[in-house]
Motif scaffolding. Sequence first.
Motif, short mmCIF file in Angstrom:
data_model
loop_
_atom_site.label_atom_id
_atom_site.label_comp_id
_atom_site.label_asym_id
_atom_site.label_seq_id
_atom_site.Cartn_x
_atom_site.Cartn_y
_atom_site.Cartn_z
N SER A 117 44.19 34.78 27.16
CA SER A 117 45.02 35.80 27.81
C SER A 117 44.23 36.62 28.82
N LEU A 118 42.89 36.63 28.69
CA LEU A 118 42.09 37.36 29.68
C LEU A 118 42.24 36.74 31.06
N LEU A 119 42.47 35.41 31.12
CA LEU A 119 42.71 34.77 32.41
C LEU A 119 43.99 35.30 33.04
N GLY A 120 45.02 35.44 32.20
CA GLY A 120 46.26 36.01 32.69
C GLY A 120 46.10 37.45 33.13
N SER A 121 45.29 38.22 32.38
CA SER A 121 45.08 39.62 32.73
C SER A 121 44.33 39.76 34.05
N LEU A 122 43.29 38.94 34.24
CA LEU A 122 42.54 38.99 35.49
C LEU A 122 43.43 38.58 36.67
N ALA A 123 44.18 37.50 36.47
CA ALA A 123 45.08 37.05 37.53
C ALA A 123 46.23 38.03 37.72
N GLY A 124 46.63 38.70 36.64
CA GLY A 124 47.75 39.62 36.72
C GLY A 124 47.49 40.79 37.63
N GLY A 125 46.27 41.33 37.61
CA GLY A 125 45.96 42.46 38.48
C GLY A 125 46.12 42.09 39.94
N ARG A 126 45.54 40.96 40.31
CA ARG A 126 45.63 40.52 41.71
C ARG A 126 47.05 40.11 42.07
N THR A 127 47.72 39.42 41.14
CA THR A 127 49.08 38.98 41.40
C THR A 127 50.02 40.16 41.60
N LEU A 440 46.21 55.50 28.41
CA LEU A 440 45.03 55.96 29.15
C LEU A 440 44.67 55.01 30.28
N THR A 441 44.66 53.72 30.00
CA THR A 441 44.22 52.77 31.02
C THR A 441 45.24 52.59 32.14
N SER A 442 46.45 53.06 31.94
CA SER A 442 47.45 52.99 33.02
C SER A 442 47.49 54.26 33.84
N ALA A 453 41.72 47.53 37.95
CA ALA A 453 40.91 48.17 36.90
C ALA A 453 41.59 48.04 35.54
N ALA A 454 42.92 48.18 35.51
CA ALA A 454 43.64 47.98 34.26
C ALA A 454 43.49 46.55 33.77
N ALA A 455 43.50 45.60 34.71
CA ALA A 455 43.31 44.20 34.34
C ALA A 455 41.92 43.99 33.74
N LEU A 456 40.91 44.64 34.32
CA LEU A 456 39.55 44.51 33.81
C LEU A 456 39.46 45.05 32.38
N GLY A 457 40.11 46.19 32.12
CA GLY A 457 40.13 46.74 30.77
C GLY A 457 40.85 45.83 29.79
N THR A 458 41.94 45.21 30.27
CA THR A 458 42.69 44.30 29.40
C THR A 458 41.85 43.08 29.04
N VAL A 459 40.99 42.65 29.96
CA VAL A 459 40.08 41.54 29.65
C VAL A 459 39.19 41.92 28.47
#
Length: 536
Positions: A117-127, A440-442, A453-459
């Motif tokens: 799911s970290l792949l989805g989170s990283l891609a999610g921020g950019r997407t 907090l992260t949002s 940054a939120a995606a990075l935290g989700t990773v």
Amino acid sequence: MGLPIPHQKEGERAGKGPAKVAAAEKGKYRRMDSEHAVVGGEEEALGVSPRRRPYRDDRSARTKKYVFACAVLASLNSVLLGYDIGVMSGAILFIQEDLKITEVQEEILVGCLSIVSLLGSLAGGRTSDAVGRKRTIGLAAIVFQSGAAVMAFAPSFGVLMMGRLMAGVGIGFGVMIAPVYIAEISPAVARGALTSFPEIFINLGILLGYISNYMFSGLPAHMSWRVMLGVGVLPSVSIAFALVVIPESPRWLVMQNQVEEARWVLSKINESEAEVNQRLAEIREAAGMKSEDKCEDNTTVWWELLRPSPTLRRMLITGFGVQCFQQITGIDATVYYSPTIFKDAGIKSKEAILAATVAVGFTKTMFILVAILLIDRVGRKPLLYVSTIGMTACLFGLGLALSSLGGGFGSTAGIGLAIVAVCGNVAFFSVGIGPICWVLTSEIYPLRLRAQAAALGTVGNRVSSGLVAMSFLSVSTAISVAGTFFIFSAISAVSVIFVHMFVPETKGKSLEQIEMLFQSRGEVELEDVELLVHQE
């Protein structure tokens, strides 16, 4: 002689009368996020008849309902994550029996979802920065539902893993984007509660997963786990409806220079045109844009995240740290392996084990509602203290219940203590660090960096979750289940110190004010931050 007195109000410096000072103060300092924004004193100062207030009250009620509905609909993806967590805890018992998988394969099957799911989170921020928050929510649902369908019809462990990996990518998209979207459409006075909605729906999904396990446990082994996993496809209809109803984030629209579209969305989630104009100006300023400016590209954003300023570094420490502590305190081990824990405590039958897990899911869901009621009243930090301290005590109690010392109380007492400790742990998790982690992260990052940054935290969150889920059985075999929970208890104690040192109070502050709070190297009173905003 012409210099203003430092604490003198703007209206006083201009020579305005008391009534106009009050009006100016309310018009200038009240945020659009405030539950009292601009309405009361402005009417009296301008001579507007109070008989017009019912219209504004009616618009206020409609606005609150609209924002509430958007938050609920944007959170539906979180049901999928929760359902997968809950249902897999029971389905794995039948998958073992049907596909004859080993303990190592079981750990990989359970834990790989969090890692992938970290792949989805990283891609999610950019997407989400490229195509929008709303479309990313839809993409998350499509990917997850495809994975769930593959799992339900998997003829072998290999195909089951393929579906699990697809579901993990979808979950990564979903858990990252929902809190960001909700934070960007919510007023500050209710942002904590609304941004907690994804955590509510995760808990609801976990409870539904546990109930599904219990309901379908009577089916033959080769069919039961397929039905349990296949039911997770059903929420797709609701998510499709949600995408038709909810608007795009006004902050994302501003970042794309779609100012008029952003104004229209803001008119739906604010109570007056004055608030719409004020918020639009603030968002454009926070995005680092004038009317002709363009949004920074993703390369610049990632370069800034990798070489952060002192202010951004403090934000990243807070956001990344709270995301990791949410998981390394062992919540996924408690949820995924609750049947294993109860079996180790002395419960024998599968039906009784699954019934006990339903009690855990019910407790987890009920206490997230307590968090929603308190988060914008009590504040983030007090609830984090209660949560982390309570989890530390319960995790230690669970280790005690599963150890030889716990067995000394007799089997019935040991089982009872284990159930109470597990329920207590998920209750304290749900009342604090569970939802507040996402809140907090949002809200702590600047607009131009928020999604990435939120995606990075989700990773960090997903990696921590995966490591816990994939190592729990092996570590338990090496040092016992009780010993593993003693370790979780020690880590939870460290999280109390982290909260004290690095987490500021963000209750009641707008997203722009929170950025100034981190710039100040300490907690700033809301009035002081507002003064800084005014002076700039």
